[in-house]
Design an enzyme around this catalytic site. Structure first.
Site, PDB file in Angstrom:
ATOM      1  N   LYS A  94       0.865  -1.174   0.000  1.00  2.99           N
ATOM      2  CA  LYS A  94       0.000   0.000   0.000  1.00  2.99           C
ATOM      3  C   LYS A  94       0.905   1.227   0.000  1.00  2.99           C
ATOM      4  O   LYS A  94       2.052   1.154   0.452  1.00  2.99           O
ATOM      5  CB  LYS A  94      -0.860   0.008   1.279  1.00  2.99           C
ATOM      6  CG  LYS A  94      -2.116   0.837   1.199  1.00  2.99           C
ATOM      7  CD  LYS A  94      -3.275   0.089   0.591  1.00  2.99           C
ATOM      8  CE  LYS A  94      -4.488   0.962   0.474  1.00  2.99           C
ATOM      9  NZ  LYS A  94      -5.636   0.249  -0.090  1.00  2.99           N
ATOM     10  N   GLY A 191     -26.340   1.382   1.931  1.00  2.00           N
ATOM     11  CA  GLY A 191     -25.483   2.065   0.954  1.00  2.00           C
ATOM     12  C   GLY A 191     -25.679   1.463  -0.422  1.00  2.00           C
ATOM     13  O   GLY A 191     -25.302   0.310  -0.661  1.00  2.00           O
ATOM     14  N   VAL A 192     -26.314   2.230  -1.309  1.00  2.88           N
ATOM     15  CA  VAL A 192     -26.559   1.701  -2.662  1.00  2.88           C
ATOM     16  C   VAL A 192     -25.769   2.519  -3.689  1.00  2.88           C
ATOM     17  O   VAL A 192     -26.315   3.053  -4.643  1.00  2.88           O
ATOM     18  CB  VAL A 192     -28.077   1.630  -2.993  1.00  2.88           C
ATOM     19  CG1 VAL A 192     -28.696   0.449  -2.283  1.00  2.88           C
ATOM     20  CG2 VAL A 192     -28.801   2.914  -2.629  1.00  2.88           C
ATOM     21  N   GLY A 193     -24.467   2.613  -3.424  1.00  3.20           N
ATOM     22  CA  GLY A 193     -23.552   3.281  -4.360  1.00  3.20           C
ATOM     23  C   GLY A 193     -23.149   2.293  -5.437  1.00  3.20           C
ATOM     24  O   GLY A 193     -23.954   1.463  -5.868  1.00  3.20           O
ATOM     25  N   VAL A 195     -21.165  -0.471  -5.555  1.00  2.00           N
ATOM     26  CA  VAL A 195     -21.297  -1.903  -5.267  1.00  2.00           C
ATOM     27  C   VAL A 195     -22.732  -2.237  -4.849  1.00  2.00           C
ATOM     28  O   VAL A 195     -23.325  -3.207  -5.330  1.00  2.00           O
ATOM     29  CB  VAL A 195     -20.314  -2.329  -4.148  1.00  2.00           C
ATOM     30  CG1 VAL A 195     -20.486  -3.805  -3.825  1.00  2.00           C
ATOM     31  CG2 VAL A 195     -18.877  -2.045  -4.551  1.00  2.00           C
TER      32      VAL A 195
HETATM   33  P1  NAD Z   1     -19.706   4.332  -3.122  1.00  2.00           P
HETATM   34  O1  NAD Z   1     -19.134   5.570  -2.544  1.00  2.00           O
HETATM   35  O2  NAD Z   1     -20.025   4.262  -4.576  1.00  2.00           O
HETATM   36  O3  NAD Z   1     -21.051   3.937  -2.348  1.00  2.00           O
HETATM   37  C1  NAD Z   1     -21.237   4.109  -0.983  1.00  2.00           C
HETATM   38  C2  NAD Z   1     -22.670   4.550  -0.777  1.00  2.00           C
HETATM   39  O4  NAD Z   1     -22.920   4.597   0.621  1.00  2.00           O
HETATM   40  C3  NAD Z   1     -22.983   5.926  -1.341  1.00  2.00           C
HETATM   41  O5  NAD Z   1     -24.147   5.869  -2.149  1.00  2.00           O
HETATM   42  C4  NAD Z   1     -23.200   6.778  -0.092  1.00  2.00           C
HETATM   43  O6  NAD Z   1     -24.150   7.811  -0.293  1.00  2.00           O
HETATM   44  C5  NAD Z   1     -23.696   5.740   0.890  1.00  2.00           C
HETATM   45  N1  NAD Z   1     -23.565   6.081   2.304  1.00  2.00           N
HETATM   46  C6  NAD Z   1     -22.623   6.846   2.907  1.00  2.00           C
HETATM   47  N2  NAD Z   1     -22.876   6.921   4.230  1.00  2.00           N
HETATM   48  C7  NAD Z   1     -23.986   6.169   4.454  1.00  2.00           C
HETATM   49  C8  NAD Z   1     -24.739   5.864   5.623  1.00  2.00           C
HETATM   50  N3  NAD Z   1     -24.413   6.343   6.820  1.00  2.00           N
HETATM   51  N4  NAD Z   1     -25.809   5.041   5.495  1.00  2.00           N
HETATM   52  C9  NAD Z   1     -26.174   4.567   4.268  1.00  2.00           C
HETATM   53  N5  NAD Z   1     -25.507   4.840   3.151  1.00  2.00           N
HETATM   54  C10 NAD Z   1     -24.432   5.648   3.240  1.00  2.00           C
HETATM   55  O7  NAD Z   1     -18.698   3.162  -2.700  1.00  2.00           O
HETATM   56  P2  NAD Z   1     -18.622   1.706  -3.320  1.00  2.00           P
HETATM   57  O8  NAD Z   1     -17.562   1.679  -4.352  1.00  2.00           O
HETATM   58  O9  NAD Z   1     -19.987   1.221  -3.641  1.00  2.00           O
HETATM   59  O10 NAD Z   1     -18.052   0.885  -2.084  1.00  2.00           O
HETATM   60  C11 NAD Z   1     -18.893   0.548  -0.989  1.00  2.00           C
HETATM   61  C12 NAD Z   1     -18.065  -0.076   0.123  1.00  2.00           C
HETATM   62  O11 NAD Z   1     -17.403  -1.245  -0.363  1.00  2.00           O
HETATM   63  C13 NAD Z   1     -16.952   0.836   0.650  1.00  2.00           C
HETATM   64  O12 NAD Z   1     -16.795   0.584   2.017  1.00  2.00           O
HETATM   65  C14 NAD Z   1     -15.724   0.369  -0.111  1.00  2.00           C
HETATM   66  O13 NAD Z   1     -14.538   0.640   0.596  1.00  2.00           O
HETATM   67  C15 NAD Z   1     -15.990  -1.120  -0.191  1.00  2.00           C
HETATM   68  N6  NAD Z   1     -15.333  -1.765  -1.328  1.00  2.00           N
HETATM   69  C16 NAD Z   1     -15.602  -1.369  -2.601  1.00  2.00           C
HETATM   70  C17 NAD Z   1     -14.982  -1.993  -3.670  1.00  2.00           C
HETATM   71  C18 NAD Z   1     -15.281  -1.602  -5.087  1.00  2.00           C
HETATM   72  O14 NAD Z   1     -14.970  -2.372  -6.007  1.00  2.00           O
HETATM   73  N7  NAD Z   1     -15.906  -0.462  -5.332  1.00  2.00           N
HETATM   74  C19 NAD Z   1     -14.065  -3.038  -3.441  1.00  2.00           C
HETATM   75  C20 NAD Z   1     -13.813  -3.454  -2.124  1.00  2.00           C
HETATM   76  C21 NAD Z   1     -14.451  -2.785  -1.076  1.00  2.00           C
END
Ligand code: NAD
Length: 365
Positions: A94, A191-193, A195
């Site tokens: 990292k 959290g519906v971002g 992933v």
């Molecule tokens: P993202 O930022 O696209 O989505 C996160 C979502 O969570 C957003 O829509 C945000 O508005 C919402 N959020 C924030 N605070 C919140 C709360 N208190 N309650 C409910 N929702 C809330 O991130 P992502 O890429 O979808 O990743 C999601 C998680 O998975 C993160 O913890 C990330 O570290 C982990 N992760 C992601 C990946 C990847 O491929 N993107 C890989 C490994 C781990």
């Protein structure tokens, strides 16, 4: 033997940096400074027994160097375990760049950083992490080939991460309910971002009853309407009647307070570091009869996607590899139950066992 040394065995006061490296058996640290560009960075290579150390670069306004050092040591070690449990031929590393990602970025700073990455000769492969954008990585790639996740290459890892999370969730269901079908199961996705939405899509196709929360109202509304999910409040999500809790937003949501409220029998989501305190909450979950899918094993789709880029493999390969997360989670859960040891500890052990075994393979004949 790959093992974590006991802290009591090292003298932290006399030689703090090497002592900290020794505590978790880090191989190498590279401290990077460049007054012209303002670059101050630390690259940590934790372990390269399985292959080059892969892990993202984070840009963060740390309060001091100790904070940055602690973060890079912790995160690089985490990558060793994630890459090992996922069956990848990658070690863990990292990098952290100390600074404000809103005001201190420049082409020169990232190209200088790229030169430092390159100086490690491929022992460390970098990627995007918090505070870093694709354009920053494009600048890094002007100085080194040891970078993945570039625009136009393996692309957004989220669908692969979501797929791994979904199949791992099914593996938990198989162990907990006797069938891996999620049809009719109540699943709460926090959290519906990136992933979370892909996960909701798979759950909807299978006929799960889906509950969602998100701080971003327009996203929440759109996802609810698209997939027929029910919206619940940000705090209400811990109290609803559900079978599976899927944290896909924040870390540390499995803690004393939420555990006194959660009524689910499975915790399986993509968020990193879900257990507030691994030793306490990992055991508490087990004692409540819940199955916790260790986050670093479940959400490995992202790093699997990076690996496909390192090896020049087709995108379909990454999806296929993410399917293996089903078996990985199943093995972790079965072993946790037979040894009566929390799942996160079993996952750590399995990662260490693979490194130890593969270390023997690589010994010179
Ligand atoms: P993202 O930022 O696209 O989505 C996160 C979502 O969570 C957003 O829509 C945000 O508005 C919402 N959020 C924030 N605070 C919140 C709360 N208190 N309650 C409910 N929702 C809330 O991130 P992502 O890429 O979808 O990743 C999601 C998680 O998975 C993160 O913890 C990330 O570290 C982990 N992760 C992601 C990946 C990847 O491929 N993107 C890989 C490994 C781990």
């Amino acid at each position: 033997m790959f093992e974590v040394k006991n802290i009591e065995e090292v003298n932290l006061t006399e030689n703090p940096v090497i002592a900290q490296m020794s505590k978790y058996n880090h191989e190498q640290l590279l401290f990077c400074n460049d007054n012209e560009t303002g670059l101050k960075a630390i690259i940590a290579v934790h372990n390269t027994v399985l292959g080059p150390a892969l892990g993202g670069t984070r840009m963060w306004m740390y309060n001091n160097e100790t904070e940055a050092l602690n973060d890079v040591l912790r995160l690089s070690r985490g990558m060793t375990y994630k890459n090992s449990i996922s069956g990848l031929n990658l070690g863990g590393g990292k990098a952290v760049i100390i600074g404000d990602s809103r005001s201190m970025k420049s082409e020169a700073l990232f190209r200088r950083f790229g030169k430092f990455v390159n100086s490690l000769g491929g022992k460390y492969i970098t990627a995007e992490d918090v505070g870093i954008s694709p354009i920053d990585m494009t600048w890094v790639s002007m100085e080194t080939n040891h970078v993945v996740g570039l625009p136009g290459k393996s692309g957004d890892p989220s669908p692969v991460t979501a797929h791994g999370t979904y199949v791992g969730m099914k593996a938990c269901a198989k162990e907990q309910f006797g069938s891996d079908s999620l049809a009719g199961k109540k699943v709460a996705v926090q959290g519906v971002g990136h992933v979370g939405e892909y996960l909701v899509s798979s759950l909807a196709k299978e006929g799960a009853e889906i509950f969602i929360s998100d701080i971003h109202e327009p996203t929440l509304k759109r996802v609810a309407e698209t997939y027929g999910a029910k919206v619940v409040g940000l705090d209400e999500i811990y109290d609803i009647d559900m079978d599976i809790y899927a944290p896909c937003a924040l870390g540390a949501t499995v803690n004393d307070e939420t555990l006194s409220r959660l009524k689910c029998s499975i915790i399986a989501g993509a968020a990193n570091n879900q257990l507030k305190q691994e030793d306490i909450h990992g055991r508490a979950v087990m004692e409540k009869g819940m199955i916790y899918a260790p986050d670093f094993a479940l959400n490995a789709g992202g790093v699997i996607n990076c690996y496909s880029e390192v090896k020049g493999l087709a995108p379909e390969w990454a999806m296929g590899k993410a399917e293996e997360i089903y078996t990985t989670i199943q093995n972790i859960v079965k072993r946790s139950q037979s040894e009566n040891v929390p799942t996160y500890q079993i996952a750590n052990k399995m990662a260490e066992e693979r490194i130890e075994a593969m270390g023997k393979v690589k010994l010179p004949l």
